[in-house]
Structure formats: structure tokens, C-alpha cells
Design a protein around this motif. Structure first.
Motif, PDB file in Angstrom:
ATOM      1  N   LYS A   1       0.801  -1.228   0.000  1.00  9.23           N
ATOM      2  CA  LYS A   1       0.000   0.000   0.000  1.00  9.23           C
ATOM      3  C   LYS A   1       0.837   1.282   0.000  1.00  9.23           C
ATOM      4  O   LYS A   1       0.319   2.355   0.313  1.00  9.23           O
ATOM      5  N   ARG A   2       2.113   1.204  -0.361  1.00  8.67           N
ATOM      6  CA  ARG A   2       2.935   2.420  -0.340  1.00  8.67           C
ATOM      7  C   ARG A   2       2.423   3.461  -1.324  1.00  8.67           C
ATOM      8  O   ARG A   2       2.394   4.666  -1.005  1.00  8.67           O
ATOM      9  N   ASN A   3       2.045   3.050  -2.521  1.00  9.32           N
ATOM     10  CA  ASN A   3       1.578   4.014  -3.515  1.00  9.32           C
ATOM     11  C   ASN A   3       0.188   4.543  -3.185  1.00  9.32           C
ATOM     12  O   ASN A   3      -0.136   5.686  -3.505  1.00  9.32           O
ATOM     13  N   ALA A   4      -0.621   3.717  -2.550  1.00  2.92           N
ATOM     14  CA  ALA A   4      -1.931   4.186  -2.105  1.00  2.92           C
ATOM     15  C   ALA A   4      -1.780   5.258  -1.038  1.00  2.92           C
ATOM     16  O   ALA A   4      -2.487   6.279  -1.051  1.00  2.92           O
ATOM     17  N   ALA A   5      -0.841   5.037  -0.112  1.00  2.00           N
ATOM     18  CA  ALA A   5      -0.611   6.030   0.948  1.00  2.00           C
ATOM     19  C   ALA A   5      -0.070   7.336   0.368  1.00  2.00           C
ATOM     20  O   ALA A   5      -0.469   8.431   0.797  1.00  2.00           O
ATOM     21  N   LYS A   6       0.818   7.246  -0.602  1.00  2.00           N
ATOM     22  CA  LYS A   6       1.375   8.457  -1.222  1.00  2.00           C
ATOM     23  C   LYS A   6       0.288   9.234  -1.970  1.00  2.00           C
ATOM     24  O   LYS A   6       0.224  10.465  -1.894  1.00  2.00           O
ATOM     25  N   ALA A   7      -0.564   8.501  -2.689  1.00  2.00           N
ATOM     26  CA  ALA A   7      -1.642   9.168  -3.418  1.00  2.00           C
ATOM     27  C   ALA A   7      -2.578   9.889  -2.459  1.00  2.00           C
ATOM     28  O   ALA A   7      -2.998  11.032  -2.717  1.00  2.00           O
ATOM     29  N   LYS A   8      -2.880   9.246  -1.338  1.00  2.00           N
ATOM     30  CA  LYS A   8      -3.753   9.882  -0.352  1.00  2.00           C
ATOM     31  C   LYS A   8      -3.113  11.138   0.208  1.00  2.00           C
ATOM     32  O   LYS A   8      -3.772  12.178   0.363  1.00  2.00           O
ATOM     33  N   ALA A   9      -1.809  11.076   0.487  1.00  2.00           N
ATOM     34  CA  ALA A   9      -1.098  12.256   1.012  1.00  2.00           C
ATOM     35  C   ALA A   9      -1.074  13.386  -0.008  1.00  2.00           C
ATOM     36  O   ALA A   9      -1.074  14.571   0.368  1.00  2.00           O
ATOM     37  N   ASP A  10      -1.064  13.020  -1.290  1.00  2.00           N
ATOM     38  CA  ASP A  10      -1.044  14.033  -2.353  1.00  2.00           C
ATOM     39  C   ASP A  10      -2.434  14.480  -2.769  1.00  2.00           C
ATOM     40  O   ASP A  10      -2.582  15.274  -3.715  1.00  2.00           O
ATOM     41  N   GLY A  11      -3.460  13.942  -2.102  1.00  2.00           N
ATOM     42  CA  GLY A  11      -4.825  14.323  -2.435  1.00  2.00           C
ATOM     43  C   GLY A  11      -5.321  13.739  -3.742  1.00  2.00           C
ATOM     44  O   GLY A  11      -6.219  14.305  -4.380  1.00  2.00           O
ATOM     45  N   LYS A  12      -4.769  12.584  -4.152  1.00  2.00           N
ATOM     46  CA  LYS A  12      -5.149  11.962  -5.414  1.00  2.00           C
ATOM     47  C   LYS A  12      -5.937  10.674  -5.163  1.00  2.00           C
ATOM     48  O   LYS A  12      -5.777  10.024  -4.129  1.00  2.00           O
ATOM     49  N   ASP A  13      -6.756  10.319  -6.124  1.00  2.00           N
ATOM     50  CA  ASP A  13      -7.507   9.067  -6.036  1.00  2.00           C
ATOM     51  C   ASP A  13      -6.589   7.888  -6.353  1.00  2.00           C
ATOM     52  O   ASP A  13      -5.686   7.996  -7.193  1.00  2.00           O
ATOM     53  N   TYR A  14      -6.830   6.798  -5.697  1.00  2.00           N
ATOM     54  CA  TYR A  14      -6.046   5.584  -5.939  1.00  2.00           C
ATOM     55  C   TYR A  14      -6.909   4.399  -5.535  1.00  2.00           C
ATOM     56  O   TYR A  14      -7.289   4.271  -4.368  1.00  2.00           O
ATOM     57  N   ALA A  15      -7.211   3.538  -6.486  1.00  2.00           N
ATOM     58  CA  ALA A  15      -8.046   2.371  -6.198  1.00  2.00           C
ATOM     59  C   ALA A  15      -7.191   1.202  -5.721  1.00  2.00           C
ATOM     60  O   ALA A  15      -6.174   0.865  -6.325  1.00  2.00           O
ATOM     61  N   GLY A  16      -7.606   0.580  -4.617  1.00  2.00           N
ATOM     62  CA  GLY A  16      -6.961  -0.633  -4.136  1.00  2.00           C
ATOM     63  C   GLY A  16      -5.556  -0.434  -3.631  1.00  2.00           C
ATOM     64  O   GLY A  16      -5.254   0.520  -2.908  1.00  2.00           O
ATOM     65  N   ALA A  17      -4.667  -1.336  -4.020  1.00  2.00           N
ATOM     66  CA  ALA A  17      -3.278  -1.317  -3.579  1.00  2.00           C
ATOM     67  C   ALA A  17      -2.408  -1.704  -4.778  1.00  2.00           C
ATOM     68  O   ALA A  17      -2.842  -1.612  -5.922  1.00  2.00           O
ATOM     69  N   ALA A  18      -1.166  -2.127  -4.516  1.00  2.00           N
ATOM     70  CA  ALA A  18      -0.247  -2.503  -5.594  1.00  2.00           C
ATOM     71  C   ALA A  18       0.243  -3.926  -5.381  1.00  2.00           C
ATOM     72  O   ALA A  18       0.273  -4.436  -4.258  1.00  2.00           O
ATOM     73  N   LEU A  19       0.644  -4.554  -6.458  1.00  2.00           N
ATOM     74  CA  LEU A  19       1.281  -5.861  -6.416  1.00  2.00           C
ATOM     75  C   LEU A  19       2.790  -5.662  -6.422  1.00  2.00           C
ATOM     76  O   LEU A  19       3.317  -4.961  -7.297  1.00  2.00           O
ATOM     77  N   ALA A  20       3.493  -6.247  -5.439  1.00  2.00           N
ATOM     78  CA  ALA A  20       4.939  -6.051  -5.305  1.00  2.00           C
ATOM     79  C   ALA A  20       5.639  -7.400  -5.240  1.00  2.00           C
ATOM     80  O   ALA A  20       5.027  -8.431  -4.935  1.00  2.00           O
ATOM     81  N   PHE A  21       6.962  -7.386  -5.498  1.00  2.00           N
ATOM     82  CA  PHE A  21       7.742  -8.610  -5.380  1.00  2.00           C
ATOM     83  C   PHE A  21       9.169  -8.290  -4.970  1.00  2.00           C
ATOM     84  O   PHE A  21       9.647  -7.156  -5.090  1.00  2.00           O
ATOM     85  N   ALA A  22       9.872  -9.313  -4.483  1.00  2.00           N
ATOM     86  CA  ALA A  22      11.306  -9.219  -4.178  1.00  2.00           C
ATOM     87  C   ALA A  22      11.909 -10.613  -4.279  1.00  2.00           C
ATOM     88  O   ALA A  22      11.241 -11.615  -4.023  1.00  2.00           O
ATOM     89  N   TRP A  23      13.205 -10.659  -4.654  1.00  2.00           N
ATOM     90  CA  TRP A  23      13.975 -11.901  -4.727  1.00  2.00           C
ATOM     91  C   TRP A  23      15.053 -11.901  -3.650  1.00  2.00           C
ATOM     92  O   TRP A  23      15.553 -10.848  -3.244  1.00  2.00           O
ATOM     93  N   ASP A  24      15.432 -13.084  -3.235  1.00  2.00           N
ATOM     94  CA  ASP A  24      16.653 -13.221  -2.449  1.00  2.00           C
ATOM     95  C   ASP A  24      17.858 -12.785  -3.278  1.00  2.00           C
ATOM     96  O   ASP A  24      17.910 -13.016  -4.497  1.00  2.00           O
ATOM     97  N   ASP A  25      18.850 -12.203  -2.598  1.00  2.00           N
ATOM     98  CA  ASP A  25      20.080 -11.850  -3.310  1.00  2.00           C
ATOM     99  C   ASP A  25      20.937 -13.090  -3.597  1.00  2.00           C
ATOM    100  O   ASP A  25      21.783 -13.081  -4.487  1.00  2.00           O
ATOM    101  N   ARG A  26      20.688 -14.169  -2.849  1.00  2.00           N
ATOM    102  CA  ARG A  26      21.389 -15.438  -3.062  1.00  2.00           C
ATOM    103  C   ARG A  26      20.590 -16.508  -2.306  1.00  2.00           C
ATOM    104  O   ARG A  26      19.744 -16.186  -1.470  1.00  2.00           O
ATOM    105  N   PRO A  27      20.816 -17.784  -2.589  1.00  2.00           N
ATOM    106  CA  PRO A  27      20.088 -18.820  -1.855  1.00  2.00           C
ATOM    107  C   PRO A  27      20.292 -18.680  -0.340  1.00  2.00           C
ATOM    108  O   PRO A  27      21.422 -18.598   0.136  1.00  2.00           O
ATOM    109  N   GLY A  28      19.186 -18.607   0.383  1.00  2.00           N
ATOM    110  CA  GLY A  28      19.257 -18.453   1.827  1.00  2.00           C
ATOM    111  C   GLY A  28      19.725 -17.090   2.268  1.00  2.00           C
ATOM    112  O   GLY A  28      20.094 -16.897   3.423  1.00  2.00           O
ATOM    113  N   GLY A  29      19.708 -16.115   1.366  1.00  2.00           N
ATOM    114  CA  GLY A  29      20.260 -14.790   1.656  1.00  2.00           C
ATOM    115  C   GLY A  29      19.248 -13.812   2.214  1.00  2.00           C
ATOM    116  O   GLY A  29      18.450 -14.144   3.093  1.00  2.00           O
TER     117      GLY A  29
END
Length: 406
Positions: A171-199
Motif C-alpha cells: 500500500k505504499r503508492n496508495a498512501a502516497k496518493a492519499k497524502a497528495d490528495g489523489k484518487d487511488y483504487a486498491g493497492a499494488a502488487l509487489a515482489f522481491a527476490w533473495d540476493d542469493r540462496p538463503g540470503g
């Protein structure tokens, strides 16, 4: 968010499933452990997630006594190792319908658990915790991301090289839009990878803005470094239908493709996310709960072209029954599909199978039942077979083979 939840429960009960719906029965399980049961034991849990490691060992994680706990079994759930409980979080753990703790196990003793806590406004804080010694000990839980006011419905999967891929609703972009007084529907889809196996997880990347903020996502791999995410998207006009994104490579999400035209124009949270499986033949299998003007109820479809197009949706279960929580698994040359039904007295888990990549299906048959509250049915695969992983208030944790055992 609270208003969305209340709206969704009413809609699920009255519009889709009829009076006394299965979702109300589901809710009992999330508050249904025995009143005097306050320990971290599996017997006190209301949600539990199972997964097999490549060595055939069963891993189970659950929430009880305000803690996330983990144990393993070398005999298909007949007995379990000593329980390891993770540190207590400052906020209450998120054990809602789609927000269970999750677990995956890999080679060389790697075990990964993800879970989340939440505040009274349903802002989530998701964590990842790892073991490198086969679950004997776990490191300290680490946030899956920084610089975001809320993360929920995190889902981890291990690539063939042992690196974790985690996707979640952010919800980072939803929170920013609200702070900027802009409409924003729902939330965002995010992802991250490990930098290495078990990292360590790398910095988050936003895949797409304006996704449904309160449903789990489905994750599978189309190949090494090519995750696929199935989720409830918000299309133009506020239509909340399901979509799939296949990564071109580990850093590059591909185009979005619609799974089905349900025409779900509703500003509410169904709290029933989709399920995704990809067979060895590359066929995508998707199940979902539809809350649209065109489609209502449980559906399945498959894709032979990497998610670009899907087959005509197949309705699951009796249209007049109270059905919920579809789940799909593709393994050992079989596609397994299960869902939950409630007739006002008995909850049953029905199973269908396909041996031609989803083109034709067996008639549904009941493989488990309970008179009391229950968790959602999950399908998991070992190197040797496929199983229903199911927690019920009446019978506790159950691991049920999907095929006759020799």
C-alpha cells in the motif's frame, strides 16, 4: 478497510451463497479453537499450512497462542518433531481467511516461513524467517520490505536455485496518493527476490498499481527465474477480475492478461484469493471465486499459451450449494481440484481430477468432511504423491491422500 470486510461478508452470504453461507462457517474456525486453549500447540490452532520438502518431509506452520509455530513430520503427519515457536510480534498476528502463515522447504535444510501482523486498521506488516539447519533453529524474523505502510498476503516460493521469490499486496503508492490528495483504487502488487540462496530479500519492486487490496495471490514458476502471479486486478471502471502476469526473466514482469470476464464491479473485499498451478507440460491451471455480474461462484480455467488466453470458465460445485475456497494442484501427471461445501450442518471437501491437462474432469467426490468449523482446504505434493492438508476443530490437522495408497 473494515467497511469493506463487513460489506464483503454480507455480499458473500446473501448475494452469492445464500443465507447461512459457508463463509460464516469459515469465520468460526478463525475464532474457533477451544475456549481454554491458549498454548502454541497445533491442537489450539485455527489456521495451518502444510508443505513438503524435496526429501518428502512434511512441514506445517500454524498460529496459536499468539505465536507462529513450525514442526515437521517424517511419517506423513502421524507424529511431529518438537515444535519451534517464532518470537512474539508487537501487533496481533494476521490470521484472517487469506492471511495464514506460509512455509516452503528446499534443499540443504532450507526452510522459509512468511507471516504477518496487523493493526486495528488492517494495515499489515509482513515478515520472512529462515532456517538453514532443517528447521531446528530459525533466524530472527525480517520485514519483507521497508518504506511501506502496509503489506499483506505475502506468498513465497523457492526457485530451483534455492532463492526465495516473494509477492505481496503493498500500500505504499496508495498512501502516497492519499497524502497528495489523489484518487487511488486498491493497492499494488509487489515482489522481491533473495540476493542469493538463503540470503536476504532485495528491495521491493512494484509490478502493478491498482490491484484488489484484500485477497491472497497465487504464485508458481513457468521456468527457472520465471515466476507467474495470479491475482485480483482492478480493471478500468472498477472491475475486480482476475489477471495473470508471467515474468520474462527474474527482473522483468511481462504483460497482464485477463483470466476471465466476470464483470465484478464491486468496491468490497471478497477475501477469497485465487489458486494457481503450472504442470510439467507448461499448462497454467487457475481457480477463483467470482463475484461478478456475469459470473458468480467458483470457477476453473486453463491456459496452453503461457497465460495469454484461458479456456472457457468451468463452474465448480452445485450452483445452489454454499461453496467456497477452490484450490488446484498439478503434479505427477494429474491435475487435482478441490473446493469446500457447507449444507448448513456438514462441511465437505470435494475433489475432481484431470489426466489430460484440464480438458476433461472426473465427477466430484467427497474426500473429507466435518460437522464443526474448519480451515480452508489446501493441496500439497510430495515427491511420491498428492494430499489434502486440512485443519478442523473436530479432528485437528489431517493429511489425506488424494489417490488410493498402495
Amino acid at each position: 478497510m473494515r467497511t469493506h470486510i463487513q460489506m464483503a461478508m454480507l455480499l458473500l452470504a446473501s448475494v452469492v451463497l445464500g443465507p447461512g453461507a459457508a463463509t460464516a462457517h469459515d469465520e468460526k474456525m478463525h475464532h474457533g479453537a477451544p475456549a481454554a486453549c491458549h498454548t502454541t500447540a497445533l491442537a489450539c490452532a485455527s489456521v495451518a499450512t502444510g508443505a513438503f520438502g524435496p526429501d518428502g518431509k512434511l512441514w506445517v506452520t500454524w498460529i496459536a497462542g499468539g505465536r507462529v509455530s513450525v514442526a515437521s513430520s517424517a511419517d506423513l503427519g502421524k507424529s511431529f518433531s518438537e515444535t519451534v515457536s517464532l518470537p512474539k510480534t508487537e501487533l496481533a498476528l494476521d490470521e484472517g481467511p487469506d492471511a495464514r502463515p506460509k512455509i516452503v522447504a528446499g534443499q540443504a535444510g532450507q526452510v522459509v516461513v512468511t507471516f504477518a501482523s496487523r493493526d486495528d486498521k488492517y494495515n499489515g506488516h509482513a515478515f520472512i524467517v529462515r532456517s538453514g539447519d532443517g528447521g531446528k533453529t530459525f533466524g530472527a524474523p525480517q520485514p519483507i520490505t521497508s518504506n511501506s505502510p502496509s503489506q499483506r498476503f505475502e506468498t513465497a516460493a523457492l526457485d530451483q536455485d534455492g532463492r526465495a521469490f516473494v509477492a505481496w499486496i503493498d500500500k505504499r503508492n496508495a498512501a502516497k496518493a492519499k497524502a497528495d490528495g489523489k484518487d487511488y483504487a486498491g493497492a499494488a502488487l509487489a515482489f522481491a527476490w533473495d540476493d542469493r540462496p538463503g540470503g536476504t530479500l532485495q528491495a521491493a519492486t512494484i509490478v502493478r498499481d491498482n490491484t484488489c487490496e484484500c485477497c491472497r495471490v497465487g504464485v508458481a514458476f513457468a521456468g527457472p527465474g520465471k515466476p507467474v502471479i495470479l491475482f485480483r486486478n482492478i480493471f478500468d471502471g472498477g472491475i475486480r477480475d482476475h489477471a495473470v502476469i508471467t515474468f520474462a526473466d527474474e527482473k522483468t514482469p511481462g504483460p497482464l492478461y485477463r483470466v476471465s470476464d466476470d464483470d465484478a464491479k464491486i468496491n468490497a473485499c471478497p477475501h477469497q484469493g485465487p489458486s494457481l498451478a503450472i504442470g510439467p507440460d507448461g499448462v497454467y491451471h487457475a481457480t477463483w471465486f467470482a463475484l461478478g455480474r456475469k459470473l458468480k461462484g467458483l470457477y476453473y480455467a486453463h491456459s496452453n499459451d503461457g497465460g495469454k488466453t484461458f479456456s472457457e470458465p468451468m463452474r465448480l460445485g452445485d450452483p445452489n450449494a454454499q461453496t467456497s475456497r477452490p484450490y488446484v494442484l498439478a503434479t505427477h501427471g494429474v491435475v487435482y481440484l478441490t473446493y469446500k461445501s457447507f449444507d448448513g450442518v456438514m462441511t465437505t471437501i470435494d475433489l475432481m481430477t484431470s489426466r489430460d491437462s484440464g480438458k476433461t474432469w472426473s465427477a466430484p467426490r467427497t474426500i473429507a468432511m466435518t460437522h464443526d468449523a474448519s480451515d480452508h482446504p489446501l493441496l500439497i505434493a510430495s515427491p511420491a504423491g498428492a494430499y489434502l492438508s486440512w485443519l478442523t476443530l473436530q479432528d485437528g490437522y489431517r493429511l489425506i491422500p488424494l489417490e488410493p495408497q498402495s
